[in-house]
Structure formats: C-alpha cells, structure tokens
Design an enzyme around this catalytic site. Structure first.
Site: not given
Ligand code: GAR
Length: 221
Positions: A15-16, A67, A92, A109, A111, A147, A175
């Site tokens: 979604t981001n 990695r 992730m 990033n 968070h 983070d 947000a």
């Molecule tokens: C978001 O809430 C982001 O902040 C979080 O994963 C979600 C991804 O949502 N990121 C973390 O937790 C990183 N540690 P999305 O795939 O719908 O954008």
C-alpha cells in the site's frame, strides 16, 4: 529538474508503494519509480507495480545461501535499473552493513511507530498494551542498527480506547501514505540534508497547534 530515480523494495501488500505510484503521477512530483523489487514472488506489491506499468524484479532470498549473495543480487538489480534512492516499503529482510554502507544516505525506510519508540515487529499490539495516547509512523534513513537512523518525516495519530491492532494499523497506514510520498519528494528536491545523526529540511515549516487525546473540547466534565 530531472526526476530522482527511486526503487521500491517490498515483501507484501504494497500500500505504501501504491501511495508512491499515485504521488509520482502528480504534476511536479520530484521522483519516478524505476523498479519495484520483491524478495518473494507472491508479494501483492508486484501486481500493483505491473498494473502501473512499472518494471519489477524478484530477488528471492531463499535462493541464496547467505545474506551477502542475496544483497549482492539486490545491489546489482538496483544498479541495473539506475536507482538513485532506495525506498524500503514493508521489506521484511534486515540489511547488513555491506548493503547499508553502499547506499548510505540513499536508503530510506518507513516504520509504523514514532521512532525511537516501538522498534521491531508487532508494533501496534505493543502500542495498545503500553496505553500511549499517540502513535504514528516514521520515514528515516537506514543505518545498520534496525529501525534507527536520521528521521525525515513523522506522522502522528491518536490511539483510541477501543482500538484493535487492525484498526490502529489502518489509521497509521493512512498517515504512512502521506508521509512516505512527502519524504521522497523532499529528498528529490534536494531539500533534505543529513547533518550528523539528524536531518535538516529546507523551507519545511512544522504544523501549528497541538493535539490532545482525549479531545478536551469533547471530553465530558
Ligand atoms: C507498513 O506498515 C510499514 O510501515 C511496515 O510494513 C507495512 C507495509 O505495508 N514496515 C515495517 O514494519 C518495517 N519494519 P504495505 O506493504 O501495505 O506498504
């Protein structure tokens, strides 16, 4: 000014990514997305990218013994697409110092908390358990500590008394979808400077006023 070439790395729904796609379609937006890279082939974000006509790359972490070789493949994919900024958006996998150093101050990033509090996973569960009245999201430069790193943009949202992790996540995501495009646009327009462990933003005034939770104007006396 030429648009900044941004890559988006994700593992899930995206979604981001969608917010960044929508923003980059707006006139005057400073960045364009040159590739969307997922570490898993079933990430829905890849479908969003394809629907928007964007290039995609899948770099499956499971195909790499360690990695270092996974990150070398990521780095190669980014370089091949001409990426100038790497945006982690629900990616992730923890990145090692090798990768972070190669993309120093070009790797950001998002968070789902007001860092430096509530690092890590299962953030919304812990926010509710802590009883805090506000939470939010943070866009920051990536450092080798997870983070952590210079903060670019934060968005705050109230926590409701009857929130579940799901309702809170939905509010924080709203947000996030405003903060991430804003941060990328500010970087693209060269208004973001990293000074030591902090970020300075040129010509970006803070909001006026303040928020109180519960709302004093609606609290019964
Ligand atoms: C978001 O809430 C982001 O902040 C979080 O994963 C979600 C991804 O949502 N990121 C973390 O937790 C990183 N540690 P999305 O795939 O719908 O954008």
């Amino acid at each position: 000014m030429a648009k900044l070439k941004a890559a988006v790395l994700l593992s899930g729904s995206g979604t981001n990514l969608q917010a960044l796609i929508d923003a980059s379609a707006r006139p005057g937006y400073g960045a364009e997305i040159v590739t969307v890279i997922a570490n898993r082939p079933d990430a829905y974000g890849l479908v969003r990218a394809q629907n928007a006509g964007l290039p995609t790359d899948v770099v499956r972490h499971r195909e790499f013994a360690e990695r270092a070789s996974f990150e070398a493949a990521l780095h190669e994919a980014l370089t091949a697409r001409g990426a100038e900024l790497v945006c982690l958006a629900g990616f992730m996998r923890v990145l090692t110092a090798w990768f972070v150093e190669r993309w120093m101050n070009r790797l950001i990033n998002i968070h789902p908390s007001l860092l430096p509090v509530f690092k890590g996973l299962e953030v919304h569960e812990r926010v509710i358990a802590a009883g805090v009245r506000f939470t939010g999201c943070t866009v920051h430069y990536v450092r080798t500590d997870v983070d952590a790193g210079p903060i670019i943009v934060q968005g705050a949202v109230p926590v409701h008394g009857d929130d579940t992790p799901q309702t809170l996540q939905a509010r924080v995501l709203e947000a996030e979808h405003r903060c991430y495009p804003l941060a990328v646009d500010l970087i693209a327009k060269q208004r973001v400077r990293v000074v030591g462990d902090l970020v300075q933003i040129d010509g970006a005034p803070p909001p006026t006023g303040h928020l109180i939770n519960p709302d004093p104007d609606r609290a019964t006396s």
